[in-house]
Design an enzyme around this catalytic site. Structure first.
Site, PDB file in Angstrom:
ATOM      1  N   SER A   1      12.649   2.948   3.645  1.00  0.00           N
ATOM      2  CA  SER A   1      13.086   3.746   4.790  1.00  0.00           C
ATOM      3  C   SER A   1      13.624   2.837   5.891  1.00  0.00           C
ATOM      4  O   SER A   1      13.419   1.621   5.877  1.00  0.00           O
ATOM      5  CB  SER A   1      11.922   4.580   5.332  1.00  0.00           C
ATOM      6  OG  SER A   1      10.955   3.741   5.946  1.00  0.00           O
TER       7      SER A   1
ATOM      8  N   ASN B   1       7.844  -5.611  -0.385  1.00  0.00           N
ATOM      9  CA  ASN B   1       7.784  -4.424   0.458  1.00  0.00           C
ATOM     10  C   ASN B   1       6.309  -4.286   0.832  1.00  0.00           C
ATOM     11  O   ASN B   1       5.531  -3.709   0.080  1.00  0.00           O
ATOM     12  CB  ASN B   1       8.278  -3.181  -0.270  1.00  0.00           C
ATOM     13  CG  ASN B   1       8.271  -1.955   0.626  1.00  0.00           C
ATOM     14  OD1 ASN B   1       7.577  -1.915   1.642  1.00  0.00           O
ATOM     15  ND2 ASN B   1       9.019  -0.936   0.242  1.00  0.00           N
TER      16      ASN B   1
ATOM     17  N   GLU C   1      12.109  -9.467   2.627  1.00  0.00           N
ATOM     18  CA  GLU C   1      11.308  -8.289   2.957  1.00  0.00           C
ATOM     19  C   GLU C   1      12.191  -7.059   2.795  1.00  0.00           C
ATOM     20  O   GLU C   1      13.324  -7.041   3.280  1.00  0.00           O
ATOM     21  CB  GLU C   1      10.817  -8.384   4.401  1.00  0.00           C
ATOM     22  CG  GLU C   1      10.037  -7.174   4.860  1.00  0.00           C
ATOM     23  CD  GLU C   1       9.699  -7.212   6.343  1.00  0.00           C
ATOM     24  OE1 GLU C   1       8.798  -6.469   6.734  1.00  0.00           O
ATOM     25  OE2 GLU C   1      10.353  -7.957   7.111  1.00  0.00           O
TER      26      GLU C   1
ATOM     27  N   TYR D   1      10.944   8.758   1.479  1.00  0.00           N
ATOM     28  CA  TYR D   1      10.982   7.733   0.436  1.00  0.00           C
ATOM     29  C   TYR D   1      11.718   8.159  -0.830  1.00  0.00           C
ATOM     30  O   TYR D   1      11.841   7.363  -1.757  1.00  0.00           O
ATOM     31  CB  TYR D   1       9.554   7.309   0.072  1.00  0.00           C
ATOM     32  CG  TYR D   1       8.807   6.738   1.255  1.00  0.00           C
ATOM     33  CD1 TYR D   1       9.097   5.466   1.722  1.00  0.00           C
ATOM     34  CD2 TYR D   1       7.834   7.477   1.908  1.00  0.00           C
ATOM     35  CE1 TYR D   1       8.432   4.943   2.817  1.00  0.00           C
ATOM     36  CE2 TYR D   1       7.158   6.960   3.000  1.00  0.00           C
ATOM     37  CZ  TYR D   1       7.466   5.698   3.452  1.00  0.00           C
ATOM     38  OH  TYR D   1       6.808   5.182   4.533  1.00  0.00           O
TER      39      TYR D   1
ATOM     40  N   ARG E   1      11.992   5.173  12.806  1.00  0.00           N
ATOM     41  CA  ARG E   1      10.741   5.911  12.639  1.00  0.00           C
ATOM     42  C   ARG E   1       9.847   5.677  13.855  1.00  0.00           C
ATOM     43  O   ARG E   1      10.338   5.390  14.940  1.00  0.00           O
ATOM     44  CB  ARG E   1      10.089   5.490  11.322  1.00  0.00           C
ATOM     45  CG  ARG E   1      11.007   5.874  10.127  1.00  0.00           C
ATOM     46  CD  ARG E   1      10.399   5.612   8.804  1.00  0.00           C
ATOM     47  NE  ARG E   1       9.209   6.420   8.605  1.00  0.00           N
ATOM     48  CZ  ARG E   1       8.302   6.174   7.680  1.00  0.00           C
ATOM     49  NH1 ARG E   1       8.433   5.137   6.873  1.00  0.00           N
ATOM     50  NH2 ARG E   1       7.250   6.939   7.549  1.00  0.00           N
TER      51      ARG E   1
ATOM     52  N   ALA F   1       2.916  -0.744   5.313  1.00  0.00           N
ATOM     53  CA  ALA F   1       2.394  -0.831   6.678  1.00  0.00           C
ATOM     54  C   ALA F   1       1.816  -2.203   7.010  1.00  0.00           C
ATOM     55  O   ALA F   1       1.654  -2.532   8.188  1.00  0.00           O
ATOM     56  CB  ALA F   1       1.344   0.259   6.899  1.00  0.00           C
TER      57      ALA F   1
ATOM     58  N   ASP G   1       1.257 -15.432   6.818  1.00  0.00           N
ATOM     59  CA  ASP G   1       0.799 -16.809   6.628  1.00  0.00           C
ATOM     60  C   ASP G   1       0.857 -17.220   5.158  1.00  0.00           C
ATOM     61  O   ASP G   1       1.224 -18.354   4.838  1.00  0.00           O
ATOM     62  CB  ASP G   1      -0.627 -16.982   7.153  1.00  0.00           C
ATOM     63  CG  ASP G   1      -0.707 -17.022   8.664  1.00  0.00           C
ATOM     64  OD1 ASP G   1       0.347 -17.110   9.329  1.00  0.00           O
ATOM     65  OD2 ASP G   1      -1.836 -16.944   9.193  1.00  0.00           O
TER      66      ASP G   1
ATOM     67  N   ARG H   1       4.741  10.954  -2.266  1.00  0.00           N
ATOM     68  CA  ARG H   1       4.473  10.723  -0.853  1.00  0.00           C
ATOM     69  C   ARG H   1       5.756  10.856  -0.042  1.00  0.00           C
ATOM     70  O   ARG H   1       6.702  10.116  -0.230  1.00  0.00           O
ATOM     71  CB  ARG H   1       3.902   9.321  -0.662  1.00  0.00           C
ATOM     72  CG  ARG H   1       3.694   8.947   0.774  1.00  0.00           C
ATOM     73  CD  ARG H   1       3.218   7.505   0.905  1.00  0.00           C
ATOM     74  NE  ARG H   1       3.114   7.147   2.297  1.00  0.00           N
ATOM     75  CZ  ARG H   1       3.576   6.032   2.815  1.00  0.00           C
ATOM     76  NH1 ARG H   1       4.161   5.145   2.038  1.00  0.00           N
ATOM     77  NH2 ARG H   1       3.437   5.792   4.088  1.00  0.00           N
TER      78      ARG H   1
ATOM     79  N   PRO I   1       0.797  -1.217   0.000  1.00  0.00           N
ATOM     80  CA  PRO I   1       0.000   0.000   0.000  1.00  0.00           C
ATOM     81  C   PRO I   1       0.833   1.272   0.000  1.00  0.00           C
ATOM     82  O   PRO I   1       1.864   1.358   0.653  1.00  0.00           O
ATOM     83  CB  PRO I   1      -0.828  -0.111   1.285  1.00  0.00           C
ATOM     84  CG  PRO I   1      -0.125  -1.100   2.129  1.00  0.00           C
ATOM     85  CD  PRO I   1       0.582  -2.022   1.200  1.00  0.00           C
ATOM     86  N   ASN I   2       0.343   2.211  -0.765  1.00  0.00           N
ATOM     87  CA  ASN I   2       0.877   3.569  -0.884  1.00  0.00           C
ATOM     88  C   ASN I   2       2.189   3.669  -1.658  1.00  0.00           C
ATOM     89  O   ASN I   2       2.656   4.772  -1.903  1.00  0.00           O
ATOM     90  CB  ASN I   2       1.033   4.226   0.497  1.00  0.00           C
ATOM     91  CG  ASN I   2      -0.285   4.278   1.228  1.00  0.00           C
ATOM     92  OD1 ASN I   2      -1.299   4.670   0.656  1.00  0.00           O
ATOM     93  ND2 ASN I   2      -0.294   3.852   2.480  1.00  0.00           N
TER      94      ASN I   2
ATOM     95  N   ARG J   1       6.432   0.981  13.791  1.00  0.00           N
ATOM     96  CA  ARG J   1       7.027   0.506  12.536  1.00  0.00           C
ATOM     97  C   ARG J   1       8.206  -0.444  12.765  1.00  0.00           C
ATOM     98  O   ARG J   1       8.621  -1.152  11.850  1.00  0.00           O
ATOM     99  CB  ARG J   1       7.501   1.672  11.688  1.00  0.00           C
ATOM    100  CG  ARG J   1       6.395   2.510  11.105  1.00  0.00           C
ATOM    101  CD  ARG J   1       6.975   3.542  10.134  1.00  0.00           C
ATOM    102  NE  ARG J   1       6.016   4.563   9.814  1.00  0.00           N
ATOM    103  CZ  ARG J   1       5.157   4.494   8.797  1.00  0.00           C
ATOM    104  NH1 ARG J   1       5.145   3.432   8.010  1.00  0.00           N
ATOM    105  NH2 ARG J   1       4.322   5.478   8.565  1.00  0.00           N
TER     106      ARG J   1
ATOM    107  N   HIS K   1      12.292  -2.650   2.882  1.00  0.00           N
ATOM    108  CA  HIS K   1      11.682  -1.351   3.190  1.00  0.00           C
ATOM    109  C   HIS K   1      12.641  -0.264   2.727  1.00  0.00           C
ATOM    110  O   HIS K   1      13.846  -0.339   3.002  1.00  0.00           O
ATOM    111  CB  HIS K   1      11.419  -1.203   4.689  1.00  0.00           C
ATOM    112  CG  HIS K   1      10.389  -2.155   5.176  1.00  0.00           C
ATOM    113  ND1 HIS K   1       9.047  -1.906   5.043  1.00  0.00           N
ATOM    114  CD2 HIS K   1      10.500  -3.373   5.751  1.00  0.00           C
ATOM    115  CE1 HIS K   1       8.374  -2.932   5.534  1.00  0.00           C
ATOM    116  NE2 HIS K   1       9.233  -3.839   5.958  1.00  0.00           N
TER     117      HIS K   1
ATOM    118  N   HIS L   1       3.490  -4.541   9.657  1.00  0.00           N
ATOM    119  CA  HIS L   1       3.295  -4.404  11.094  1.00  0.00           C
ATOM    120  C   HIS L   1       1.941  -4.935  11.554  1.00  0.00           C
ATOM    121  O   HIS L   1       1.706  -5.027  12.760  1.00  0.00           O
ATOM    122  CB  HIS L   1       3.444  -2.937  11.477  1.00  0.00           C
ATOM    123  CG  HIS L   1       4.524  -2.251  10.698  1.00  0.00           C
ATOM    124  ND1 HIS L   1       5.868  -2.571  10.856  1.00  0.00           N
ATOM    125  CD2 HIS L   1       4.483  -1.328   9.717  1.00  0.00           C
ATOM    126  CE1 HIS L   1       6.583  -1.845  10.018  1.00  0.00           C
ATOM    127  NE2 HIS L   1       5.771  -1.086   9.310  1.00  0.00           N
TER     128      HIS L   1
END
Length: 175
Positions: free
Chosen positions: A99, A71, A95, A22, A104, A74, A84, A17, A9-10, A108, A97, A77
């Protein structure tokens, strides 16, 4: 070798953003870079961006790729469902990220995805994706064992047998 890159998302708003967090490059810029890095490594990369948890889970379930770079934004978290799904397909997973999630907000700093990922990279910008691709290629070439040495998901190392009496242990987490 084929790698699926999932952006949550985002991330479709990259470049607009919070550029101070980012960066100013777009998702299209990221996709071009990841495709180019894949070509350099001799692998095929496909990318999916989704703002819904269900779409990400469907992409994981439907993947026949050799590895996954995710990635989850959010969802890292909050989403046991994505964790799963990744565990259920048993594909090597990294995984990523953009940032540094440890520097942060407190919420997070914990990732449910890290519990099932083979490796987690954060705080390296777009270059984290390149490191993820390299990790998956190296993992396919030279096997390893993931060894936990403490209760936190980031307390692990990668053990690889070397030639003769050589052993290599690489600590996980941010470098």
């Amino acid at each position: 070798m084929r790698i699926l890159v999932l952006n949550g998302p985002n991330l479709n708003l990259l470049g607009n953003r919070q550029p101070e967090v980012y960066g100013s490059e777009s998702l299209e810029d990221l996709d071009r870079a990841v495709t180019g890095w894949g070509q350099t490594l001799g692998i095929e990369v496909s990318s999916v961006q989704a703002n819904s948890e269900a779409a990400l889970i469907d992409a994981i379930h439907n993947s026949s790729d050799d590895g996954i770079v995710i990635n989850p934004g959010a969802f890292s978290h909050t989403s046991r469902a994505i964790a799963d799904a990744l565990a259920s397909v048993a594909r090597p997973t990294v995984e990523v990220h953009i940032s540094n999630i440890k520097d942060r907000e407190n919420w997070r700093a914990e990732s449910m995805i890290a519990e099932v990922a083979d490796y987690t990279i954060y705080g390296r910008g777009f270059d984290g994706y390149r490191a993820a691709l390299r990790f998956l290629v190296n993992r396919a070439t030279v096997g390893y064992q993931k060894i936990s040495y403490g209760p936190h998901p980031e307390q692990y190392g990668h053990y690889r047998d070397g030639e003769g009496s050589l052993a290599i242990l690489i600590h996980g987490g941010i470098w």
